[in-house]
Design a protein around this motif. Structure first.
Motif, mmCIF file in Angstrom:
data_model
loop_
_atom_site.group_PDB
_atom_site.id
_atom_site.type_symbol
_atom_site.label_atom_id
_atom_site.label_comp_id
_atom_site.label_asym_id
_atom_site.label_seq_id
_atom_site.Cartn_x
_atom_site.Cartn_y
_atom_site.Cartn_z
ATOM 1 N N SER A 73 15.906 -68.998 -23.974
ATOM 2 C CA SER A 73 16.010 -70.086 -23.003
ATOM 3 C C SER A 73 16.593 -71.316 -23.693
ATOM 4 O O SER A 73 16.670 -71.374 -24.926
ATOM 5 C CB SER A 73 14.632 -70.412 -22.436
ATOM 6 N N LEU A 111 15.185 -74.230 -23.902
ATOM 7 C CA LEU A 111 14.100 -74.798 -24.697
ATOM 8 C C LEU A 111 13.968 -74.072 -26.035
ATOM 9 O O LEU A 111 13.870 -74.709 -27.092
ATOM 10 C CB LEU A 111 12.781 -74.733 -23.924
ATOM 11 N N ASP A 112 14.002 -72.757 -25.997
ATOM 12 C CA ASP A 112 13.880 -71.973 -27.231
ATOM 13 C C ASP A 112 15.090 -72.137 -28.139
ATOM 14 O O ASP A 112 14.955 -72.145 -29.361
ATOM 15 C CB ASP A 112 13.668 -70.496 -26.906
ATOM 16 N N ALA A 159 14.523 -75.494 -29.822
ATOM 17 C CA ALA A 159 13.369 -75.425 -30.726
ATOM 18 C C ALA A 159 13.640 -74.521 -31.931
ATOM 19 O O ALA A 159 12.997 -74.671 -32.977
ATOM 20 C CB ALA A 159 12.139 -74.925 -29.971
ATOM 21 N N ALA A 204 8.915 -76.903 -29.917
ATOM 22 C CA ALA A 204 9.144 -76.900 -28.469
ATOM 23 C C ALA A 204 8.811 -78.264 -27.866
ATOM 24 O O ALA A 204 9.493 -78.717 -26.938
ATOM 25 C CB ALA A 204 8.327 -75.799 -27.800
ATOM 26 N N ALA A 212 11.764 -80.418 -28.548
ATOM 27 C CA ALA A 212 12.862 -79.988 -27.677
ATOM 28 C C ALA A 212 12.625 -80.471 -26.247
ATOM 29 O O ALA A 212 13.548 -80.941 -25.578
ATOM 30 C CB ALA A 212 13.005 -78.470 -27.711
ATOM 31 N N TRP A 213 11.398 -80.363 -25.781
ATOM 32 C CA TRP A 213 11.054 -80.805 -24.431
ATOM 33 C C TRP A 213 11.298 -82.308 -24.273
ATOM 34 O O TRP A 213 11.803 -82.762 -23.252
ATOM 35 C CB TRP A 213 9.608 -80.451 -24.118
ATOM 36 N N LEU A 233 14.932 -82.874 -23.732
ATOM 37 C CA LEU A 233 15.324 -82.484 -22.380
ATOM 38 C C LEU A 233 14.902 -83.538 -21.355
ATOM 39 O O LEU A 233 15.644 -83.850 -20.430
ATOM 40 C CB LEU A 233 14.718 -81.120 -22.025
ATOM 41 N N GLU A 255 15.324 -81.310 -17.765
ATOM 42 C CA GLU A 255 14.171 -80.442 -18.001
ATOM 43 C C GLU A 255 14.143 -79.246 -17.042
ATOM 44 O O GLU A 255 13.532 -78.229 -17.338
ATOM 45 C CB GLU A 255 12.863 -81.229 -17.936
ATOM 46 N N ALA A 312 15.252 -75.952 -18.659
ATOM 47 C CA ALA A 312 14.554 -75.559 -19.893
ATOM 48 C C ALA A 312 14.340 -74.054 -20.013
ATOM 49 O O ALA A 312 14.428 -73.506 -21.109
ATOM 50 C CB ALA A 312 13.220 -76.283 -19.999
ATOM 51 N N ALA A 331 22.771 -78.767 -23.617
ATOM 52 C CA ALA A 331 21.943 -77.887 -24.459
ATOM 53 C C ALA A 331 22.517 -77.817 -25.874
ATOM 54 O O ALA A 331 21.773 -77.892 -26.858
ATOM 55 C CB ALA A 331 21.848 -76.492 -23.837
ATOM 56 N N ARG A 358 20.717 -79.284 -29.172
ATOM 57 C CA ARG A 358 20.487 -78.379 -30.303
ATOM 58 C C ARG A 358 20.925 -79.045 -31.610
ATOM 59 O O ARG A 358 20.317 -78.846 -32.651
ATOM 60 C CB ARG A 358 21.253 -77.084 -30.067
#
Length: 126
Positions: free
Chosen positions: A8, A10-11, A14, A29, A32-33, A36, A42, A45, A60, A64
Motif C-alpha cells: 500500500s 502507507l507501507d 514506511a 507507519a 508515514a501517516w 499523508l 490519507e 493510504a 506517494a 517516500r
C-alpha cells in the motif's frame, strides 16, 4: 525509485525508515501517516500502485523521499508524473504543505516550461 506494487502507499512510505534505520513498523507507519495527513491524501493510504491516480502516485513518491529528510529532493520532468494536471501549481501547493518536512527540493524541467513556475530567488553569499 518506483513504488512496490504489492504494498500500500502507507507501507511504501514506511518501508524506507524500516529498511534504512531498522525502525519498527508502528513508528514508521505513524511517520508515514503524518506525511499523508499533511498532503491531504490519507484517503489513498491503503491503495496499491495500480489503483492510484497520477496525482496520488506522484505524492506517494514524494513522501517516500521526504520521510528520510534528505538534503535535496529532485523532481525530474514533473509532466511525466502528472500528465493531466497543471503541475507547477499542484506541486507548489504540495511542497508548501510539506515545508516542515523538506530541506530543499529542486524541480528539473524543460527550459521552455520556465514561465510556468514562479520566479525563484537566488541566495547570494554575504
Amino acid at each position: 525509485m518506483p513504488l512496490r506494487a504489492n504494498l500500500s502507499v502507507l507501507d511504501n512510505i514506511a518501508l524506507i525508515p524500516q529498511y534504512r534505520h531498522n525502525q519498527d513498523y508502528a513508528s514508521a507507519a505513524a511517520s508515514a501517516w503524518q506525511l499523508l495527513l499533511c498532503t491531504g491524501l490519507e484517503g489513498c493510504a491503503l491503495k496499491r500502485d495500480p489503483q492510484l491516480t497520477p496525482m496520488e502516485r506522484c505524492i506517494a513518491l514524494l513522501l517516500r523521499s521526504a520521510i528520510e529528510r534528505p538534503p535535496i529532493i529532485l523532481i525530474d520532468r514533473p509532466a511525466l508524473l502528472l500528465p493531466d494536471t497543471f503541475y507547477p501549481t499542484y506541486l507548489g501547493d504540495q511542497l508548501q504543505r510539506l515545508a516542515d518536512y523538506l530541506n530543499d527540493c529542486w524541480i528539473l524541467d524543460y527550459r521552455w516550461n520556465e514561465p510556468l513556475y514562479p520566479p525563484h530567488r537566488l541566495h547570494a553569499p554575504r
